[in-house]
Write a protein that holds these residues in place. Structure first.
Motif, PDB file in Angstrom:
ATOM      1  N   LEU A   1       0.783  -1.023  -0.084  1.00  0.00           N
ATOM      2  CA  LEU A   1       0.043  -0.100  -0.085  1.00  0.00           C
ATOM      3  C   LEU A   1       0.787   1.217   0.031  1.00  0.00           C
ATOM      4  O   LEU A   1       0.666   2.088  -0.828  1.00  0.00           O
ATOM      5  N   SER A   2       1.798   1.113   0.700  1.00  0.00           N
ATOM      6  CA  SER A   2       2.691   2.431   0.884  1.00  0.00           C
ATOM      7  C   SER A   2       3.634   2.554  -0.463  1.00  0.00           C
ATOM      8  O   SER A   2       3.665   3.723  -0.986  1.00  0.00           O
ATOM      9  N   GLY A   3       3.947   1.376  -1.215  1.00  0.00           N
ATOM     10  CA  GLY A   3       4.465   1.672  -2.589  1.00  0.00           C
ATOM     11  C   GLY A   3       3.522   2.339  -3.551  1.00  0.00           C
ATOM     12  O   GLY A   3       4.078   3.315  -4.413  1.00  0.00           O
ATOM     13  N   ALA A   4       2.106   1.820  -3.478  1.00  0.00           N
ATOM     14  CA  ALA A   4       1.226   2.508  -4.346  1.00  0.00           C
ATOM     15  C   ALA A   4       1.192   3.948  -4.211  1.00  0.00           C
ATOM     16  O   ALA A   4       1.034   4.790  -4.901  1.00  0.00           O
ATOM     17  N   VAL A   5       1.113   4.156  -2.843  1.00  0.00           N
ATOM     18  CA  VAL A   5       0.915   5.668  -2.406  1.00  0.00           C
ATOM     19  C   VAL A   5       2.269   6.426  -3.055  1.00  0.00           C
ATOM     20  O   VAL A   5       2.162   7.580  -3.343  1.00  0.00           O
ATOM     21  N   GLY A   6       3.386   5.887  -3.009  1.00  0.00           N
ATOM     22  CA  GLY A   6       4.639   6.516  -3.205  1.00  0.00           C
ATOM     23  C   GLY A   6       4.293   6.766  -4.873  1.00  0.00           C
ATOM     24  O   GLY A   6       4.873   7.898  -5.484  1.00  0.00           O
ATOM     25  N   LEU A   7       3.916   5.762  -5.559  1.00  0.00           N
ATOM     26  CA  LEU A   7       3.597   5.820  -6.856  1.00  0.00           C
ATOM     27  C   LEU A   7       2.743   7.210  -7.160  1.00  0.00           C
ATOM     28  O   LEU A   7       3.008   7.992  -8.253  1.00  0.00           O
ATOM     29  N   VAL A   8       1.787   7.098  -6.705  1.00  0.00           N
ATOM     30  CA  VAL A   8       0.752   8.440  -6.647  1.00  0.00           C
ATOM     31  C   VAL A   8       1.401   9.565  -6.549  1.00  0.00           C
ATOM     32  O   VAL A   8       1.108  10.754  -7.145  1.00  0.00           O
ATOM     33  N   LEU A   9       2.245   9.644  -5.588  1.00  0.00           N
ATOM     34  CA  LEU A   9       3.230  10.849  -5.209  1.00  0.00           C
ATOM     35  C   LEU A   9       3.961  11.306  -6.452  1.00  0.00           C
ATOM     36  O   LEU A   9       3.925  12.616  -6.766  1.00  0.00           O
ATOM     37  N   VAL A  10       4.642  10.403  -7.122  1.00  0.00           N
ATOM     38  CA  VAL A  10       5.512  10.475  -8.072  1.00  0.00           C
ATOM     39  C   VAL A  10       4.636  11.166  -9.283  1.00  0.00           C
ATOM     40  O   VAL A  10       5.158  12.077  -9.761  1.00  0.00           O
ATOM     41  N   ILE A  11       3.516  10.395  -9.602  1.00  0.00           N
ATOM     42  CA  ILE A  11       2.700  11.046 -10.533  1.00  0.00           C
ATOM     43  C   ILE A  11       2.248  12.513 -10.398  1.00  0.00           C
ATOM     44  O   ILE A  11       2.214  13.324 -11.463  1.00  0.00           O
ATOM     45  N   ALA A  12       1.944  12.637  -9.098  1.00  0.00           N
ATOM     46  CA  ALA A  12       1.429  14.088  -8.650  1.00  0.00           C
ATOM     47  C   ALA A  12       2.538  15.128  -8.892  1.00  0.00           C
ATOM     48  O   ALA A  12       2.318  16.388  -9.415  1.00  0.00           O
ATOM     49  N   CYS A  13       3.800  14.590  -8.407  1.00  0.00           N
ATOM     50  CA  CYS A  13       4.808  15.555  -8.528  1.00  0.00           C
ATOM     51  C   CYS A  13       5.452  15.762 -10.091  1.00  0.00           C
ATOM     52  O   CYS A  13       5.996  16.836 -10.453  1.00  0.00           O
ATOM     53  N   GLY A  14       5.326  14.558 -10.777  1.00  0.00           N
ATOM     54  CA  GLY A  14       5.643  15.108 -12.362  1.00  0.00           C
ATOM     55  C   GLY A  14       4.557  15.808 -12.954  1.00  0.00           C
ATOM     56  O   GLY A  14       5.092  16.768 -13.742  1.00  0.00           O
ATOM     57  N   ASN A  15       3.163  15.868 -12.461  1.00  0.00           N
ATOM     58  CA  ASN A  15       2.382  16.865 -12.904  1.00  0.00           C
ATOM     59  C   ASN A  15       2.655  18.012 -12.625  1.00  0.00           C
ATOM     60  O   ASN A  15       2.630  19.259 -13.583  1.00  0.00           O
ATOM     61  N   VAL A  16       3.114  18.257 -11.471  1.00  0.00           N
ATOM     62  CA  VAL A  16       3.469  19.808 -10.902  1.00  0.00           C
ATOM     63  C   VAL A  16       4.746  20.024 -11.577  1.00  0.00           C
ATOM     64  O   VAL A  16       5.015  21.523 -12.002  1.00  0.00           O
ATOM     65  N   ALA A  17       5.903  19.155 -11.997  1.00  0.00           N
ATOM     66  CA  ALA A  17       6.894  19.671 -12.565  1.00  0.00           C
ATOM     67  C   ALA A  17       6.579  20.056 -13.974  1.00  0.00           C
ATOM     68  O   ALA A  17       7.137  21.157 -14.425  1.00  0.00           O
ATOM     69  N   ASN A  18       5.824  19.292 -14.797  1.00  0.00           N
ATOM     70  CA  ASN A  18       5.331  19.933 -15.854  1.00  0.00           C
ATOM     71  C   ASN A  18       4.758  21.225 -15.993  1.00  0.00           C
ATOM     72  O   ASN A  18       4.777  21.975 -16.809  1.00  0.00           O
TER      73      ASN A  18
END
Length: 507
Positions: free
Chosen positions: A235-252
Motif C-alpha cells: 500500500l505504501s508503494g502504491a501511495v509513493g507511485l501516486v506521489l510520483v505521478i502528482a509531482c510529475g504533473n506539478v513539474a510539468n
C-alpha cells in the motif's frame, strides 16, 4: 504513513521490546507452524535460564463480569502466570502486578483491570484497589489498574492469577500462549536452535504426546504485525507511485510556467541578477508549493486515517489511537522539502538557462513554453507509472471479485449470529447446558421474522476441537491417528446454515 508508522515503525510500548519473543509449539507432521502450548511443556521451557531472563504463559477463559448492580458484561480476560507483567516490563498505573507465587493453587484470586474498563464501568474510581469483582460468579480482588493503551494480549481488559499448577495438566492439552524475554546477547536464531534441541529431547522422553512436535520462536513485533507487513508495504508503494505521478504533473506545470516567464527571467538577468540567485528563487517557489501541499495533506490525514481504519474489514494491530504526532509531522516536512527540491530543480534550471538574446529580441511576442525533451520524458514517466498502478488495481479488483464468488459451503444470506458464554460456576452439568440451549432455540424460533434457529460450538470458517479418530478396519499406529476438527451442533444446524448434503442425511 500514519498507519504504517503506528503498525510497523513505532517501537513496542514495552521495556527493551527487541528482546521479547513468543514461543509456540509446531506440529512438524501436519505442517502447523504455530500451535498453542501445553502447560507442561511451558514448564520445561521456563527452566531454560541460559536463554530467557523471564517467561510467562496465559490462556483465554471466556468469562462474564457480573458485579452487583451492574449489567452483566463479557470481558476479554486472560489467566496469567505470576511473571506476566515482569516479562513485558509493564507497570500498573495504580496498584501493583502479580508477585511470585500468587498464581499457585489455593491462593487468593487476584485481578488487574485495564484502564478503559476502570474508566468506563467503574467511573475511574480512585478507591478501586481492594474491591471485589465477580467473574463468572467467582470473586477476585482488584490489586491494580494498567496504564492507558496497555491491553496485551488481544485487547485484554482483565488479567487474573492462574490458580492452578501447570505441571498437573496433560501434555496433549495445548491451550497456553507463551512470551519470553531473551538474555541480553541471545538472538532469536540462537534461541530457535536451542529450542529445537530441547523439543527433540522432550519428544524422546514423551513420544506419545510430543512425537513430531517442535518449537517456534518469533519476535513479538513480527508476531503482532507480521501478517500485515507485506500488505502495508505494498500500500505504501502504491501511495509513493501516486506521489510520483502528482509531482510529475506539478513539474510539468512549473516548466510550462517557466516558459511563460522567459522574458521576465531574461530582463532580470540583463540588469545583473545571477543565475544562482534566480535558481534559488525558483526553487523557493517550488518548495513553498510543496510545503503548502504538505499542510493540506496533514489536514486530510487527520481525517482520512480514521476513515481508512473504519473501512478496513480487519483490525490492523497497534492502530487503535492514530494521531498526527511528531514523527508524522517530521515525515511530512521531509517529504515536502524533498519533492519540492527534486521536482522543482529541473524547471528552475531550465528557466535560469534561457537564451538571453533570443528572448529579448522576441519583444512583446508570446514566448513558447519550453521544456521539449524533458517535458516529454516526464509525461512518459507519468504514463508508465500510472499504467503500473492501473494494472495492479485491476488485478486486485479482479481477485476481490473472484473471492466474492467463492462458494464457502454455506449460505450466509440473512444469517445472524451471536455468542453466548455460560459461567462454569452455574452450569457444571452438560444436561443443564443442553436444557438451556434447547429452550433458547425454541424461543428464538417463535420470534417474528425468524425462519429457523440453531446452535453450534464453532461458526463456519472457524476452527474446532481437534479430535483424533479411527476408521473401522483401518487401524492406525498410536500417535499417528488422523485428526479432524470436531464441532457440536444442534439438529437443524445444516438447514439453518444452508449447508448442502452430498450424501446420507442430517440429524
Amino acid at each position: 504513513f500514519s498507519v504504517v508508522h503506528a503498525a510497523l515503525l513505532r517501537p513496542l510500548p514495552y521495556e527493551e521490546p527487541d528482546r521479547l519473543v513468543m514461543i509456540w509449539e509446531r506440529n512438524l507432521s501436519r505442517g502447523l507452524g504455530q500451535s498453542q502450548v501445553s502447560p507442561v511443556t511451558y514448564c520445561d521451557w521456563r527452566e531454560q535460564k541460559h536463554l530467557f531472563d523471564k517467561m510467562a504463559g496465559w490462556w483465554y477463559p471466556q468469562v462474564n463480569l457480573t458485579d452487583t448492580g451492574g449489567e452483566p458484561q463479557r470481558v476479554r480476560t486472560v489467566d496469567v502466570t505470576d511473571g506476566f507483567f515482569d516479562v513485558l516490563g509493564a507497570r500498573p498505573m495504580i496498584g501493583r502486578g502479580f508477585q511470585p507465587g500468587e498464581d499457585r493453587p489455593g491462593g487468593e484470586p487476584l485481578a488487574v483491570i485495564g484502564h478503559d474498563l476502570w474508566r468506563g464501568r467503574y467511573n475511574s474510581d480512585p478507591n478501586i484497589l481492594g474491591k471485589a469483582i465477580a467473574l463468572d460468579g467467582r470473586s477476585y480482588s482488584v490489586i491494580g489498574v494498567m496504564s492507558p493503551g496497555f491491553n496485551y494480549p488481544n485487547a485484554t481488559e482483565v488479567w487474573c492469577t492462574l490458580g492452578w499448577e501447570p505441571r498437573q495438566h496433560n501434555r496433549n492439552a495445548r491451550f497456553f500462549e507463551v512470551v519470553g524475554r531473551l538474555k541480553t546477547r541471545v538472538t532469536t536464531q540462537q534461541a530457535q536452535a536451542e529450542m529445537n534441541a530441547l523439543s527433540t529431547r522432550i519428544a524422546q522422553e514423551n513420544p506419545q504426546s510430543n512425537k513430531d512436535w517442535g518449537a517456534g520462536v518469533v519476535s513479538l513485533r513480527d508476531q503482532l504485525v507480521g501478517d500485515f507487513r507485506l500488505a502495508l508495504l505494498v500500500l505504501s508503494g502504491a501511495v509513493g507511485l501516486v506521489l510520483v505521478i502528482a509531482c510529475g504533473n506539478v513539474a510539468n506545470l512549473l516548466m510550462a510556467r517557466a516558459g511563460a516567464r522567459e522574458k521576465e527571467v531574461a530582463i532580470r538577468l540583463a540588469i545583473g541578477a545571477t543565475r544562482g540567485r534566480l535558481l534559488r528563487q525558483l526553487l523557493t517557489e517550488s518548495v513553498l508549493l510543496a510545503l503548502l501541499g504538505g499542510v493540506i495533506g496533514l489536514l486530510i490525514a487527520a481525517w482520512g486515517a480514521d476513515v481508512l481504519l473504519k473501512l478496513n474489514p480487519v483490525e490492523i494491530p497497534r492502530t487503535g489511537n492514530l494521531s498526527v504526532n511528531a514523527p508524522i509531522l517530521a515525515f511530512t516536512l521531509g517529504v515536502s522539502l524533498l519533492t519540492g527540491l527534486v521536482f522543482g530543480v529541473v524547471p528552475a534550471l531550465h528557466a535560469s538557462r534561457s537564451d538571453l538574446n533570443r528572448t529579448l529580441k522576441e519583444g512583446g511576442r508570446d514566448s513558447q513554453t519550453g521544456g521539449g525533451p524533458i517535458r516529454g520524458a516526464l509525461v512518459i514517466a507519468e504514463l508508465a507509472t500510472a499504467m503500473i498502478l492501473l494494472v495492479g488495481a485491476g488485478l486486485l479488483f479482479k481477485s476481490f471479485m473472484r473471492l466474492q464468488r467463492v462458494d464457502a459451503g454455506f449460505n450466509p444470506a440473512n444469517v445472524m449470529t451471536f455468542n453466548l458464554q455460560l459461567p462454569f460456576s452455574s452450569y457444571r452439568d452438560w444436561r443443564q447446558v443442553s436444557e438451556l440451549y434447547s429452550g433458547l432455540i425454541a424461543r428464538l424460533k417463535s420470534l417474528p421474522g425468524v425462519q429457523s434457529a440453531d446452535a453450534a460450538g464453532f461458526l463456519p470458517l472457524e476452527g474446532g476441537w481437534p479430535t483424533k479418530f479411527q476408521i473401522q478396519g483401518r487401524p492406525a499406529a498410536q500417535g499417528e491417528e488422523p485428526v479432524a476438527q470436531h464441532r457440536p451442533v444442534s439438529e437443524g444446524y445444516f438447514q439453518t446454515m444452508g449447508i448442502p448434503m452430498l450424501g446420507g442425511r442430517t440429524f
